[in-house]
Each structure stands twice: as C-alpha cells, then as structure tokens.
Scaffold this active site. Sequence first.
Site, PDB file in Angstrom:
ATOM      1  N   ASP A 293      49.349  67.445  96.835  1.00 58.57           N
ATOM      2  CA  ASP A 293      48.003  67.692  96.336  1.00 58.57           C
ATOM      3  C   ASP A 293      48.020  68.704  95.193  1.00 58.57           C
ATOM      4  O   ASP A 293      48.823  69.636  95.188  1.00 58.57           O
ATOM      5  CB  ASP A 293      47.137  68.208  97.492  1.00 58.57           C
ATOM      6  CG  ASP A 293      45.655  68.079  97.223  1.00 58.57           C
ATOM      7  OD1 ASP A 293      45.245  67.071  96.624  1.00 58.57           O
ATOM      8  OD2 ASP A 293      44.902  68.979  97.633  1.00 58.57           O
ATOM      9  N   GLU A 340      49.598  63.982  92.992  1.00 61.83           N
ATOM     10  CA  GLU A 340      48.138  63.915  92.916  1.00 61.83           C
ATOM     11  C   GLU A 340      47.742  64.560  91.588  1.00 61.83           C
ATOM     12  O   GLU A 340      47.676  65.780  91.472  1.00 61.83           O
ATOM     13  CB  GLU A 340      47.517  64.645  94.110  1.00 61.83           C
ATOM     14  CG  GLU A 340      46.001  64.471  94.216  1.00 61.83           C
ATOM     15  CD  GLU A 340      45.229  65.480  93.387  1.00 61.83           C
ATOM     16  OE1 GLU A 340      44.682  65.092  92.329  1.00 61.83           O
ATOM     17  OE2 GLU A 340      45.182  66.645  93.783  1.00 61.83           O
ATOM     18  N   ASP A 393      38.456  62.519  99.904  1.00 65.24           N
ATOM     19  CA  ASP A 393      37.513  63.378  99.190  1.00 65.24           C
ATOM     20  C   ASP A 393      36.414  62.597  98.479  1.00 65.24           C
ATOM     21  O   ASP A 393      35.565  63.199  97.824  1.00 65.24           O
ATOM     22  CB  ASP A 393      38.252  64.226  98.144  1.00 65.24           C
ATOM     23  CG  ASP A 393      38.922  65.447  98.753  1.00 65.24           C
ATOM     24  OD1 ASP A 393      38.490  65.893  99.827  1.00 65.24           O
ATOM     25  OD2 ASP A 393      39.871  65.961  98.143  1.00 65.24           O
TER      26      ASP A 393
END
Length: 501
Positions: A293, A340, A393
Amino acid sequence: MDRSSGVIMHISSLPGKYGIGTFGEEAYKFGDFLKEAGQKYWQILPLGPTSFGDSPYQSFSAFAGNPYFIDFDLLRKDGLLEKEDYESVDFGSNEEDIDYGIIFQNKMKVLRKAYENSKSKDIKELKLFIEEEDAWLDDYALYMSVKNSFDLRSWQTWDEDIRLRKPEAMFKYKEELKDDISYWKFLQFEFFKQWTKLKTYLNELGIEIIGDMPIYVAEDSADVWANPDAFMLDKETLRPLKVAGCPPDIFSATGQLWGNPIYDWNHMEKDHYRWWIDRIRQSFKIYDVLRIDHFKGFESYWSIPYGDKTAENGEWVKGPGIKVFNAIKDALGDVNIIAEDLGTLTEETIKLRNDTGYPGMKILTFAFDSDYNNPFLPHNYDKNFIVYTGTHDNDTVRGWMEKTGEKEHVEKAIEYLKLTEEEGYSWGFIRSAWSSVADIAIAQMQDFLDLGNSARMNLPSTLGINWRWRMKARAYDNKLAKRMKEMTKIYGRYVEEDKQL
C-alpha cells in the site's frame, strides 16, 4: 504473471455462525467456489491483529496474525474446546454485519478457554513454532501482555521503565506476566497453524493468495516499541518526531493526517534494511503475492510534525527509492509484489515502479471523470497492471452507478463500457476489466453479487462503520460460479485451460 483473474474479499467477510469470518469450513467452501469459477487469485486485506477502529491497516504488529480469524470448530477437533464452550455465546445477531465490540469481549474469552485447555497437552508443534518465530514473537507477546496490564493503553502511556524497555523492567514483566505471554504465543501458533493448512488447501486447488501490506505501522504497535531505532523518534522520550499523511488537495483542504511514525530511512540503510527484509520474508510465509500500500511513499513521503492537528504543515521528503527493493531482492530473490500506485503520480514514482518491474494498479470506477487520456480507461493500459472494478476503499460498482458518480461520469461509463440493464451494470464493469489487456483482473465479491454501498468495506476518514460487511450464507452458488467461469474463459483468463492447450 499469466493472464488470469480473481476476487477480492477479506477473511472477515466470510459467512459463518460466530460473528466474523474465520479459517474454518466456510473458507474452504469459498476456495472450492473460486476453483469452480475458474479464478486464480483470492485477494485479502492485511491479516494482522486490529486495534482501535478495527482497521486491518492499523495493527498491533506487522508480523502477528489476527486471533479473531481462529476457528472454534477446528480448535474443537484438536480437543481444545467443547461445543458448549462457544455455541450459545453471543457473537452478534446480524449475519451481514460484524459487531467488533461483542467479538472482542466474547471471542477472546473462548480463546482463553482453549489456551487453558492446551496446558494439559504436550503440543510439540507449539514449542517448535515459538522457537522458530522468536525474532518477533517474544516482543509481540510481551507487548500484548503489558498492554493488557495497563488496561489496553498505548505503550506511550506505560510506566517509563517498561516504555523505554529498561532491562530490569523487561525482566520484571516477563516474570510477572509469564502465563499471559504464553497465552499470546499460543494464539499466534493457532492462527498460523490454521492459516497454513487453509493456504495449502487453496494452493493445491491452484488458487494463490494476494496479501496486503500497509507501508506504515501503527504508533501503538510492538514494531515501534521494540524497534525504536527504525523510526523517527526522539531518542530519549521515544515520542515520534514526524508522522505520515497526505498533503491538502481538492478532496481535503487540510490534507490527511494518518499519524503513523515515519521510518528513519538513514538508519535503515546503515542496517541494510534488515527490518524491511524480515517483514517481507514474513509476508511471503503467508501470501503468494503481496500488494504494498502507498508505494509512492518509497519515492517520497509527506512528513508532518508530531502533534499537529492537520497535515497542512507537512513537507515532501525523499524516500529510499530503489535501494530498499534492491536489498530485498538481494536477500530474498525475485518476489511477487504489486505496487499500489494510486493517487497523484509523479514521474519519479512511475520510474521507481518501472525500475522494480512490479505491476501497478488500475481502478475502473476512476476512469470516467475526465477525457480519453484518463489513465484508468482500458485503452490506456499496458499488460503489467492489475485492473480492479474497485477495492476495499472504493464504492461498489452498483453504489457508484446509483449514488456516488456524477451524472455525466455515469453516462460516460455507460457509453464507453456499453453497459446495459439486461447484463447488469456490475457485470458490465467486470466484463470490461476481464476483457482489458491487463495481466490480472480482479473484482470485489460485492460486485459479483451486485451489491450496493451498504456492502462497502471502507469509507476513508470515517470511524465506526467500516470493515463490518459480511457475505450472506448461501450468497454464492453454482450458477454464479458458471457465469464467472464462462467470462473468464471468453477473455483468456482461465489459466487451467490455457495450460492444457
């Protein structure tokens, strides 16, 4: 990576009788379903133990596993529980919603009972696990035990001697909390035992697990407490000097203040990035592929003075760049990592991603707020990407179409993707992802089930409503598996068939 596809859904979202998804029977059934549906990947969220807010991205440890996922029925098969120990316990009444407060209160009591029962057994595998994982397990178990002794408060509020890890305090607490420390080690043993067995089963079906790693760790974590030199902390008080976040933008006038301690990259370089190598090594014990991430943070990161109430006074600071990934490769060889790379991308970040060779990400619901140059439109992809209908998300496709998307953006999506009510908008997005040139296509399970935003997993910058969605029992069936498999075959993502040609 072979041209293939998969589903994103966290372990917590599996159905079952005990309030939250586990590594038990329903996980195996879902694996069988993915096999029948012709999918290669099951993507999940971080598996670490969760803290305040229940987010898997704010964990007490970057190395430990979440005891909530330990399955009671499997413990019973091992002789550690009886049915009456848990069958009549309240774990929440809504099969589509996780009540974390009840889970925390009641599941942990049952797990404590299993630990007490384990004392009468000579579990040789437990002793071996404790020896093999001592590099992180000792600190984690002590941290959790001390934390409980201080009414679950952050380690920053503990008595100074143990907060600063004074040798005499470390010895004292290890002696006083010896049984509780053993309890936390037992939970980790059961977590990894059950997970390893499940993952082996999935791998034998030809399904690989895509795991998820937050770039940062929580301030209230065993990682920061046990490795203060790895973070930008005041060397005397161990209070953070700088914390992470994002700068102000059109979505947030004051930016995003995440509050995670910033890494001391200079110290890490001198240590040859040992902590990061250990973290990646641990991750590949439990995952086949790893999504990292906020990949941008390795190129440059937004550094905010500790104590600020907003992210406005932060500044961009250069990160370690390719050096950390070269160190990982030197130590571990080639590893399957997904970058990401969402958000505002600079040329430097794109170069770093390209230099590593890691695939980036494309989100299909992001594709319709500008013109034909939008990088999320399928005609702008190249192969080395993973395309998602959405992630944890984001809105579900149905939620975006019905409530969230601007009218002109929705109309543009209908025109570009050739969406029809007959096919279903969610399935039109899935078809478009599957037909793209991207090596891997992944959709949320919510989109396969055509669910609205009531099934959304996370709404960033909110508390109390996230990470709670669970799939209904019997929500998926052979009919859905057949439809998924047919689409996967049509667009050349059915890996097993390809290998037979």
